[in-house]
Design a protein around this motif. Structure first.
Motif, mmCIF file in Angstrom:
data_model
loop_
_atom_site.group_PDB
_atom_site.id
_atom_site.type_symbol
_atom_site.label_atom_id
_atom_site.label_comp_id
_atom_site.label_asym_id
_atom_site.label_seq_id
_atom_site.Cartn_x
_atom_site.Cartn_y
_atom_site.Cartn_z
ATOM 1 N N LYS A 104 53.612 -59.976 -84.271
ATOM 2 C CA LYS A 104 54.368 -61.046 -83.615
ATOM 3 C C LYS A 104 55.705 -61.258 -84.332
ATOM 4 O O LYS A 104 55.757 -61.449 -85.547
ATOM 5 C CB LYS A 104 53.562 -62.344 -83.625
ATOM 6 C CG LYS A 104 54.235 -63.483 -82.870
ATOM 7 C CD LYS A 104 53.371 -64.734 -82.877
ATOM 8 C CE LYS A 104 54.035 -65.866 -82.108
ATOM 9 N NZ LYS A 104 53.191 -67.102 -82.114
ATOM 10 N N GLY A 105 56.761 -61.209 -83.576
ATOM 11 C CA GLY A 105 58.079 -61.445 -84.151
ATOM 12 C C GLY A 105 58.753 -60.220 -84.727
ATOM 13 O O GLY A 105 59.929 -60.283 -85.107
ATOM 14 N N ILE A 106 58.025 -59.097 -84.820
ATOM 15 C CA ILE A 106 58.637 -57.893 -85.408
ATOM 16 C C ILE A 106 58.629 -56.718 -84.444
ATOM 17 O O ILE A 106 59.209 -55.678 -84.737
ATOM 18 C CB ILE A 106 57.922 -57.475 -86.712
ATOM 19 C CG1 ILE A 106 56.496 -57.014 -86.437
ATOM 20 C CG2 ILE A 106 57.958 -58.593 -87.741
ATOM 21 C CD1 ILE A 106 55.825 -56.376 -87.634
ATOM 22 N N SER A 107 57.960 -56.852 -83.305
ATOM 23 C CA SER A 107 57.889 -55.757 -82.347
ATOM 24 C C SER A 107 58.049 -56.289 -80.931
ATOM 25 O O SER A 107 57.604 -57.393 -80.612
ATOM 26 C CB SER A 107 56.549 -55.016 -82.469
ATOM 27 O OG SER A 107 56.434 -53.995 -81.496
ATOM 28 N N THR A 108 58.690 -55.491 -80.096
ATOM 29 C CA THR A 108 58.929 -55.915 -78.715
ATOM 30 C C THR A 108 58.020 -55.206 -77.720
ATOM 31 O O THR A 108 58.246 -55.292 -76.509
ATOM 32 C CB THR A 108 60.394 -55.626 -78.316
ATOM 33 O OG1 THR A 108 60.663 -54.221 -78.477
ATOM 34 C CG2 THR A 108 61.351 -56.430 -79.178
ATOM 35 N N ASN A 109 56.989 -54.502 -78.215
ATOM 36 C CA ASN A 109 56.119 -53.811 -77.256
ATOM 37 C C ASN A 109 55.340 -54.833 -76.420
ATOM 38 O O ASN A 109 55.181 -55.983 -76.810
ATOM 39 C CB ASN A 109 55.180 -52.810 -77.954
ATOM 40 C CG ASN A 109 54.109 -53.453 -78.798
ATOM 41 O OD1 ASN A 109 53.419 -54.353 -78.343
ATOM 42 N ND2 ASN A 109 53.940 -52.980 -80.038
ATOM 43 N N SER A 110 54.861 -54.390 -75.267
ATOM 44 C CA SER A 110 54.267 -55.308 -74.279
ATOM 45 C C SER A 110 52.750 -55.179 -74.196
ATOM 46 O O SER A 110 52.153 -55.521 -73.163
ATOM 47 C CB SER A 110 54.888 -55.044 -72.898
ATOM 48 O OG SER A 110 54.691 -53.689 -72.517
ATOM 49 N N PHE A 111 52.105 -54.705 -75.257
ATOM 50 C CA PHE A 111 50.656 -54.556 -75.240
ATOM 51 C C PHE A 111 49.968 -55.913 -75.101
ATOM 52 O O PHE A 111 50.444 -56.932 -75.600
ATOM 53 C CB PHE A 111 50.168 -53.877 -76.520
ATOM 54 C CG PHE A 111 50.559 -52.431 -76.625
ATOM 55 C CD1 PHE A 111 50.227 -51.530 -75.620
ATOM 56 C CD2 PHE A 111 51.255 -51.968 -77.731
ATOM 57 C CE1 PHE A 111 50.584 -50.193 -75.717
ATOM 58 C CE2 PHE A 111 51.608 -50.639 -77.833
ATOM 59 C CZ PHE A 111 51.276 -49.743 -76.829
ATOM 60 N N LYS A 112 48.812 -55.882 -74.428
ATOM 61 C CA LYS A 112 47.967 -57.071 -74.296
ATOM 62 C C LYS A 112 46.578 -56.751 -74.831
ATOM 63 O O LYS A 112 46.199 -55.584 -74.950
ATOM 64 C CB LYS A 112 47.873 -57.509 -72.830
ATOM 65 C CG LYS A 112 49.202 -57.904 -72.194
ATOM 66 C CD LYS A 112 49.006 -58.324 -70.754
ATOM 67 C CE LYS A 112 50.312 -58.772 -70.112
ATOM 68 N NZ LYS A 112 51.318 -57.684 -70.068
ATOM 69 N N VAL A 113 45.824 -57.794 -75.160
ATOM 70 C CA VAL A 113 44.460 -57.607 -75.663
ATOM 71 C C VAL A 113 43.652 -56.791 -74.650
ATOM 72 O O VAL A 113 43.658 -57.085 -73.447
ATOM 73 C CB VAL A 113 43.772 -58.964 -75.908
ATOM 74 C CG1 VAL A 113 42.289 -58.760 -76.241
ATOM 75 C CG2 VAL A 113 44.462 -59.716 -77.042
ATOM 76 N N GLY A 114 42.984 -55.760 -75.153
ATOM 77 C CA GLY A 114 42.173 -54.905 -74.289
ATOM 78 C C GLY A 114 42.870 -53.638 -73.852
ATOM 79 O O GLY A 114 42.222 -52.702 -73.369
ATOM 80 N N ASP A 115 44.197 -53.572 -74.030
ATOM 81 C CA ASP A 115 44.933 -52.354 -73.681
ATOM 82 C C ASP A 115 44.566 -51.227 -74.639
ATOM 83 O O ASP A 115 44.309 -51.461 -75.827
ATOM 84 C CB ASP A 115 46.449 -52.579 -73.763
ATOM 85 C CG ASP A 115 46.983 -53.426 -72.629
ATOM 86 O OD1 ASP A 115 46.227 -53.645 -71.656
ATOM 87 O OD2 ASP A 115 48.141 -53.864 -72.716
#
Length: 202
Positions: A131-142
């Protein structure tokens, strides 16, 4: 599937390579330290001495314990410890100059952790760590996936930061102008050029 497995293993190997570099530098730093306080708080159990044959081996044992205790911390903690103890500039100075690269390295380590311990499935812990260091769009369970571009960028980043930290360590030890180390660094730069890592070579 086999290609994905190969890329996953490359990520694991890349992180292991960086860990090995830092561990080796820490071992060298503590083994030849002139400051007794660096190892003053290390404790030895009587059972630890069972295989000791020479008094000199006690220091090796203490150094191994010290390095292991550092490397068993989470990455964001042990990298700070390493930079503060093994470079002149300290973590705040290094981080201010290379924060983006350090953030990318933190994400790489957390991604390796997912691949190793959670079958590459994104969980809340991973998301909280990046959080706060990466802009990837992963969600829980991906299922965590990455492109060839991500892999190549990670390789470049590990090479770059590994070299920066190594040079800064040499500087603290007064070896930044040592002929042997300068020769090694020159050869490293040539290897980078040969493999197309031009920015890292520079």
């Amino acid at each position: 599937k086999n290609y994905t497995s190969l890329k996953n293993n490359q990520i694991k190997n890349l992180v292991s390579l960086f860990e090995s570099l830092i561990s080796s530098i820490l071992s060298y730093f503590y083994r030849f330290t002139q400051n007794s306080n660096d190892l003053a708080n290390q404790k030895i159990k009587f059972s630890d001495l069972e295989h000791i044959e020479k008094i000199e081996e006690i220091k090796d044992l203490v150094v191994d314990q010290k390095v292991t205790s550092i490397m068993h911390c989470v990455f964001s903690d042990w990298i700070k410890k390493f930079v503060d103890e093994c470079t002149k500039k300290g973590y705040k100075s290094i981080a201010s100059k290379y924060q983006e690269r350090l953030n990318e390295l933190i994400e790489l380590f957390e991604r390796r952790h997912l691949l190793t311990h959670n079958n590459g499935i994104v969980n809340h812990l991973y998301l909280s760590k990046i959080k706060g260091i990466s802009t990837n769009s992963f969600k829980v369970g991906d299922e965590i996936k990455f492109s060839d571009e991500y892999l190549h960028a990670s390789i470049r980043n590990v090479l770059y930061l590994g070299t920066v930290l190594f040079i800064n360590t040499l500087d603290k030890r007064g070896l930044s102008r040592d002929g042997v180390f300068l020769g090694d660094l020159n050869n490293l730069g040539l290897d980078y050029l040969h493999n197309g890592y031009y920015k890292e070579a520079k």
